[in-house]
Motif scaffolding. Sequence first.
Motif, PDB file in Angstrom:
ATOM      1  N   VAL A   1     -45.697  -0.493  -9.529  1.00 47.30           N
ATOM      2  CA  VAL A   1     -47.007  -0.190 -10.114  1.00 47.30           C
ATOM      3  C   VAL A   1     -46.768   0.707 -11.325  1.00 47.30           C
ATOM      4  CG1 VAL A   1     -49.190   1.042  -9.823  1.00 47.30           C
ATOM      5  CG2 VAL A   1     -48.348  -0.434  -8.002  1.00 47.30           C
TER       6      VAL A   1
ATOM      7  N   ARG B   1     -48.655  -0.756  -3.263  1.00 47.94           N
ATOM      8  CA  ARG B   1     -49.762  -1.702  -3.127  1.00 47.94           C
ATOM      9  C   ARG B   1     -50.133  -1.827  -1.649  1.00 47.94           C
ATOM     10  NH1 ARG B   1     -50.511  -4.676  -7.779  1.00 47.94           N
ATOM     11  NH2 ARG B   1     -48.887  -4.344  -9.347  1.00 47.94           N
TER      12      ARG B   1
ATOM     13  N   LYS C   1     -53.276  -5.329  -3.580  1.00 46.94           N
ATOM     14  CA  LYS C   1     -54.111  -4.577  -4.513  1.00 46.94           C
ATOM     15  C   LYS C   1     -53.574  -3.162  -4.683  1.00 46.94           C
ATOM     16  CE  LYS C   1     -58.475  -7.059  -3.865  1.00 46.94           C
ATOM     17  NZ  LYS C   1     -58.664  -7.411  -5.275  1.00 46.94           N
ATOM     18  N   VAL C   2     -53.952  -2.527  -5.792  1.00 54.04           N
ATOM     19  CA  VAL C   2     -53.492  -1.171  -6.073  1.00 54.04           C
ATOM     20  C   VAL C   2     -54.652  -0.356  -6.641  1.00 54.04           C
ATOM     21  CG1 VAL C   2     -52.704  -1.859  -8.383  1.00 54.04           C
ATOM     22  CG2 VAL C   2     -51.819   0.217  -7.337  1.00 54.04           C
TER      23      VAL C   2
END
Length: 505
Positions: free
Chosen positions: A411, A468, A473-474
């Motif tokens: 990320v 995540r 999703k993050v």
Amino acid sequence: MLIPLADIPRWYAERKPRDTIAVSHGDDAITWDQLERNANRRARAFAERGVKPGDFVAIGLPNSNAFYETTFAVWKCGATPTSLSWRLPRGEAAAVLEILRPALVVGGEADWNAPNRLPPDFSPQGFSDAPLANPVARYWKAMTSGGSTGRPKVILDHGPAVIETTASPGLEIQTGTSLLNPGPLYHNAPFILSHFALFTGGRVTGMVKFDAEETLRLIEKNGVQWVNFVPTMMHRIWALPEQVRSAYDLSSLKTVFHMAAPMPPWLKEKWIEWLGPERIWELYGGTERQGACIINGVEWMAHKGSVGKIGETARLRIIGEDGNDVAPGETGEIYFLPNEGAGSTYHYLGAEPKRRPDGWESLGDIGRLDAEGYLYLGDRLADMVLRGGANIYPAEIEAAVTEHPDVRSCVVVGLPDPEFGQRVHAILELNAGAQPQAVADGMAAFLADRLSRYKHPESFEVVAASPRDDSGKVRRTLLRDERASWLKEGRAFRIVPSRPQAKAG
């Protein structure tokens, strides 16, 4: 035939052989008849706890057969289900429950302090399993979203709790489809897609938690025809040794969808080479259903990087900072308008939509259209890194970094920088045995042919678990703000500086 969702289990129990499995998780499987009877018992137990037609019921259960018994029980009460992560911390759960005000919470943590709650292992003893009759819920689901800021909202889907059993819900899901669900049911796509398979008389093979090789084994074992992944899952399957991936028979698999997060083009190409372009599909759209784009692998090979064209139920525009439509090829903010008008598909609890006076709405994403109307995504406006006046898109960097053989997940966020405003910081989950300093030192050379120098991460942070969640999703804003505050407070966290330092360019 249009029937209430509440009647789906009985509908198929009466039309399929008695031993036909509806849902399974591991060795735990239930037939359509068991799903119907268990849901009826639960519905009566919920009604005894005060659930009435028109109410909301929050479900905080892990992936399980009991989850589906609970959703159908909620519909049998004439109520609307809301699925929450059973691991939500107390503060987040309290914020959602304050907005939703559910009549009942099923599962979740004890410290949620819900006024009316049944424990996760609740078993409805002593209740009749006979059919029920209640009014149809006005809203078939109400899903939650934290958004990029972490402030919760509830998205009420305006579709009523009914289904046309003879009609395909789309997305290549046919009547009787055998579907694998590897994602957490508190996210919208796994919730919708697995229920769609049941609504059309299919079988759901559920996974309690995603595992790359187990996914392939289940596809072979249960003749799975349809699966939806997030790119993180596809990355982990592709990272398996080739002899492991090729050991399983995937000939039953007709459709592989991916959605919910940006897909690195290199990874998509690998899957297309592996399974063939006709089996790979992608969807871009929001829980709000203002509009969606879909593309298959054949189209994608001719429009690499695109997420497809807008479907027939809505329109799409790209609007620039001046409020006007941009030309094809130029970047701007993506806006949707359903054919039935603004607000026809959903409304929020706890938030207001980003809606222009003419009704067009944005989810905060940016992108561009080519001359043929194919959409190409950037990042969310709130996620961009502004470095020395240049807009840098985290998804582009993440896609390049995750090609590294030692990187399991990545990320990218922007951290404060006194010279350039922000600097590029990469949060990495590494494969077992990888050396953080060696990965950081070698990253500039690895990215040399993949990214311009000014986009290279200038620092790396190694974390023990994926940044995540289980759905890929993050919460990027939360990660960014947390690390910025750590820097301001002088707190230490595991930063591995890259050498040599990337320069602006």
